[in-house]
Design a protein around this motif. Structure first.
Motif, mmCIF file in Angstrom:
data_model
loop_
_atom_site.group_PDB
_atom_site.id
_atom_site.type_symbol
_atom_site.label_atom_id
_atom_site.label_comp_id
_atom_site.label_asym_id
_atom_site.label_seq_id
_atom_site.Cartn_x
_atom_site.Cartn_y
_atom_site.Cartn_z
ATOM 1 N N HIS A 19 0.832 -1.206 0.000
ATOM 2 C CA HIS A 19 0.000 0.000 0.000
ATOM 3 C C HIS A 19 0.872 1.263 0.000
ATOM 4 O O HIS A 19 1.858 1.347 0.731
ATOM 5 N N GLU A 37 2.771 2.409 -2.294
ATOM 6 C CA GLU A 37 3.944 2.395 -3.187
ATOM 7 C C GLU A 37 3.470 2.573 -4.633
ATOM 8 O O GLU A 37 2.573 1.866 -5.077
ATOM 9 N N SER A 38 4.075 3.486 -5.364
ATOM 10 C CA SER A 38 3.653 3.721 -6.746
ATOM 11 C C SER A 38 4.160 2.610 -7.664
ATOM 12 O O SER A 38 5.289 2.135 -7.536
ATOM 13 N N LEU A 39 3.298 2.203 -8.605
ATOM 14 C CA LEU A 39 3.741 1.244 -9.627
ATOM 15 C C LEU A 39 3.980 1.932 -10.969
ATOM 16 O O LEU A 39 4.287 1.288 -11.972
ATOM 17 N N ALA A 40 3.821 3.270 -10.994
ATOM 18 C CA ALA A 40 3.769 3.987 -12.275
ATOM 19 C C ALA A 40 5.002 3.747 -13.148
ATOM 20 O O ALA A 40 4.878 3.425 -14.332
ATOM 21 N N GLU A 41 6.183 3.886 -12.563
ATOM 22 C CA GLU A 41 7.394 3.777 -13.395
ATOM 23 C C GLU A 41 7.499 2.382 -14.016
ATOM 24 O O GLU A 41 7.805 2.221 -15.204
ATOM 25 N N GLU A 69 4.655 1.848 -16.644
ATOM 26 C CA GLU A 69 4.970 2.592 -17.884
ATOM 27 C C GLU A 69 6.001 1.819 -18.707
ATOM 28 O O GLU A 69 5.908 1.735 -19.928
ATOM 29 N N ALA A 77 -6.060 1.533 -5.337
ATOM 30 C CA ALA A 77 -5.326 2.722 -5.792
ATOM 31 C C ALA A 77 -4.307 2.336 -6.874
ATOM 32 O O ALA A 77 -4.115 3.056 -7.859
ATOM 33 N N HIS A 78 -3.658 1.183 -6.686
ATOM 34 C CA HIS A 78 -2.715 0.715 -7.723
ATOM 35 C C HIS A 78 -3.444 0.452 -9.043
ATOM 36 O O HIS A 78 -2.932 0.753 -10.121
ATOM 37 N N GLU A 135 -4.123 3.652 -10.698
ATOM 38 C CA GLU A 135 -2.858 4.223 -11.193
ATOM 39 C C GLU A 135 -2.443 3.542 -12.500
ATOM 40 O O GLU A 135 -2.064 4.197 -13.465
#
Ligand code: NAP
Length: 282
Positions: free
Chosen positions: A137, A139-143, A146, A168-169, A172
């Protein structure tokens, strides 16, 4: 409810598929090796019984890497029958100290390793797995997502999924690229993720739980046993029937290294749960 689902709108699969993690080792990743000939026999029998969705990962291997799920799949089934969908996962890095999370820079190599070991030019479905058993929870997975989406743009991947994530992930990831499937822990005795399942239903995203028969063929819960006794079937079969009845977007991928367990699991598709059963399982 249909027994089939269109993954990503174009890969038509039986909602009762197969998970390959238990083929190299009963303990899952890194455990004592199972007999590879038996693993190949399980895979061939699975396809003969109508499995056309196999879930795997390059990191599903026995202690010392002696038996590997992707190798077994290729040896048993290549050239693959038309219509077989193979889903795999990237993200984790297995090293001498155990499992850790890779970075965006690791993903190309992981995708290429799956292409090589499975003998494919393009992977049908690749999950970005960001947690171990639970979502990380906050932690961004965006990079990473992408980077995976860029590999899809390059043509190495057909569809993208996410695994061990929270709502939320999922949001995202969906803002970056289409998400075809979510793989989280969920079964008859562990039913979190109502928010994620609702989002999947609303958008036609497949919800593909791991541990569909509780991770060990039993549940720490008496409810499935009561319903199994009523039908004269086994507890894992009721777990699978419940999963398939719980939503039209759920796909089951029970894992086994046993032909008889495989046959038992596939027979669960014929079980129709009554209102009384569903109430008892609720
Ligand atoms: N994304 C993730 O983080 C993640 C994590 C775990 C798993 N997965 C995927 O999800 C798939 C399913 O999960 P899983 O294999 O861990 O758990 P599972 O399917 O819930 O349970 C597999 C275990 O139950 C036993 N079993 C299976 N069918 C049985 C039956 N009819 N009667 C008695 N025992 C039975 C198996 O033993 P035998 O082999 O002896 O039959 C094995 O020990 C995996 O294969 C893998 O592809 C993903």
């Amino acid at each position: 409810m249909s027994n089939r689902f269109r993954l990503g709108g174009d890969l038509d699969v039986n909602r009762l598929g197969f998970g390959a993690m238990r083929l190299p080792s009963k303990d899952g990743m890194g455990g004592p090796a199972r007999n590879p000939e038996n693993g190949r026999a399980v895979l061939r029998r699975a396809v003969a019984l109508g499995v056309d969705h196999i879930d795997t990962a390059e990191f599903y291997f026995s202690a010392g890497g002696t038996v590997r799920a992707n190798t077994l799949i290729r040896e048993a089934l290549h050239p693959y029958p038309a219509g077989l969908t193979i889903a795999t996962k990237v993200g984790p890095v297995l090293g001498p100290d155990g499992i850790s999370h890779g970075t965006a820079a690791d993903l190309r190599g992981q995708v290429e390793a799956n292409l090589e070991s499975l003998g494919l030019d393009r992977l049908d479905l690749v999950y970005l797995r960001i947690g171990l058993m639970e979502p990380p929870h906050g932690e961004s997975l965006a990079e990473r997502f992408e980077a995976l989406a860029a590999l899809r743009e390059e043509g190495l991947i057909r569809h993208l999924g996410v695994s061990n994530i929270d709502a939320a992930h999922l949001a995202e990831a969906r803002a970056i690229a289409p998400v075809t499937a979510v793989q989280n822990q969920f079964h008859a005795a562990r039913r979190g993720d109502a928010d994620i399942l609702a989002a999947c239903e609303e958008s036609g995203i497949a919800f593909v739980p791991f541990f569909p028969v509780g991770g060990g063929g039993e549940f720490e819960d008496a409810r499935p046993a009561k319903v199994a006794a009523r039908h004269g079937v086994t507890v894992p079969q009721i777990g699978l029937a419940w999963l398939l009845a719980s939503s039209p977007v759920t796909l089951a991928i029970p894992g086994t290294g046993s032909v008889s367990h495989l046959e038992e699991n596939m027979a669960a598709a014929a079980i129709t749960l009554t209102e009384e059963d569903l109430a008892d399982l609720a």
